[in-house]
Each structure stands twice: as C-alpha cells, then as structure tokens.
Design an enzyme around this catalytic site. Structure first.
Site, mmCIF file in Angstrom:
data_model
loop_
_atom_site.group_PDB
_atom_site.id
_atom_site.type_symbol
_atom_site.label_atom_id
_atom_site.label_comp_id
_atom_site.label_asym_id
_atom_site.label_seq_id
_atom_site.Cartn_x
_atom_site.Cartn_y
_atom_site.Cartn_z
ATOM 1 N N HIS A 65 1.038 -1.187 -0.019
ATOM 2 C CA HIS A 65 -0.193 -0.031 0.003
ATOM 3 C C HIS A 65 0.775 1.268 0.027
ATOM 4 C CE1 HIS A 65 -4.034 -1.964 1.784
ATOM 5 N NE2 HIS A 65 -3.289 -2.779 0.719
ATOM 6 N N GLU A 67 0.891 3.728 1.863
ATOM 7 C CA GLU A 67 1.375 4.153 3.202
ATOM 8 C C GLU A 67 2.732 3.529 3.492
ATOM 9 O OE1 GLU A 67 -3.316 4.409 3.745
ATOM 10 O OE2 GLU A 67 -1.754 3.261 2.384
ATOM 11 N N CYS A 95 -6.250 1.946 5.604
ATOM 12 C CA CYS A 95 -7.105 0.800 5.995
ATOM 13 C C CYS A 95 -6.507 0.155 7.401
ATOM 14 C CB CYS A 95 -6.685 -0.748 5.053
ATOM 15 S SG CYS A 95 -4.797 -0.901 5.126
ATOM 16 N N CYS A 98 -2.587 -0.496 7.338
ATOM 17 C CA CYS A 98 -1.910 0.805 7.467
ATOM 18 C C CYS A 98 -1.997 1.671 8.652
ATOM 19 C CB CYS A 98 -1.968 1.610 6.158
ATOM 20 S SG CYS A 98 -1.581 0.771 4.748
#
Length: 157
Positions: A65, A67, A95, A98
């Site tokens: 992801h 992040e 999410c 993260c």
C-alpha cells in the site's frame, strides 16, 4: 530535499493542503499504472522524507500500500524505524493494516483526504493509531475521492 515553511496564521491549513497535493501526485502515478490510486507522503520538520503509491499489482503483494511504501522510504531516509516527529499525508483513509503500521512507527500525525467507508480503519476502530498520534481528516477530500471514483468507473465501464 526541499524545506517548506508555512505560517498557520497567514493561511490555516496551507501546509496540509500543500503536502496533500503532493500525495495526490503520487496517487496519480498509481492511477497511470492501473493501481488503485492512493498516494502518501511522509514529512518531517518541513521536509519530505518518504513518498509512495500503491504497488500491489506491480509487486504482486497485497501489503504494498502507499502508506507502507512511504513508511519504508521515510525510515530509510531518517535511519530509524520511529517517525515520532513526522506527519503522514495520504489521499484516502488508511486501512486497518496501514493504521496498525502507523501505530508501530509511532508517527506524530496522520492526515488523510477522503474517507473510505468500506475499508477505512475508522469503520473498525478509531483506536488503532498510537495514543500520541494526532488525526486529521477531510483535507482536499473532494479531489482525493474523485480520483478513486474515476478509477473505479473506468474499471467497471
């Protein structure tokens, strides 16, 4: 690396908007690569120390992801795993994974653009961030959300 100086007295929120626009540039890179268009920037004392965008398709890795990419880059730049003096700017609400990673980095502040009503961490618990982490939402929410909307409209269309 560039340093940015902002006066909150002159223009409240200018710093957050500036860095969110840079996170949107990262999201655009993901969009162009046919990745879910989420971008992230990590800033420490006015300096960008990490940036990333979704690479889950390219790397065939569900954990890649935006992040996570930005946290890794920031930790490498700063030479340490803790990001206490840093701010994460991310275009879409993180999410659970993260948010959990941000907990472990002990990041000082998380700023996100658009909410993620299906998978955002606040739908599960707002206590996933480190107790000292400041949370701010809704910065350039319309721009951040519209890129996601456009992406999924194109996928379905």
């Amino acid at each position: 690396m560039s340093f940015y100086n902002f006066s909150e007295e002159d223009n409240p929120g200018a710093e957050d908007e500036h860095f969110m626009r840079l996170a949107l540039q990262e999201a655009q890179k993901a969009y162009e690569a046919e990745e879910i268009p989420i971008g992230a920037i990590v800033v420490c004392k006015g300096r960008i120390v990490g940036r990333g965008h979704n690479l889950t398709e390219q790397l065939n890795d569900v954990t890649a992801h935006a992040e996570m990419q930005a946290f890794t880059a920031a930790s490498q730049t700063l030479g340490g795993k803790y990001l206490k003096d840093c701010t994460l700017y991310v275009t879409i609400e993180p999410c659970v994974m993260c948010a959990g990673a941000s907990y472990w980095t002990q990041i000082g502040k998380v700023v996100y653009g658009a909410p993620e009503p299906k998978r955002g961490f606040t739908t599960k618990s707002s206590n996933l961030l480190h107790p000292k982490t400041v949370l701010k939402s809704g910065v350039l929410a319309q721009e951040c959300g519209s890129l996601m909307k456009k992406f999924f409209e194109n996928k379905r269309g």
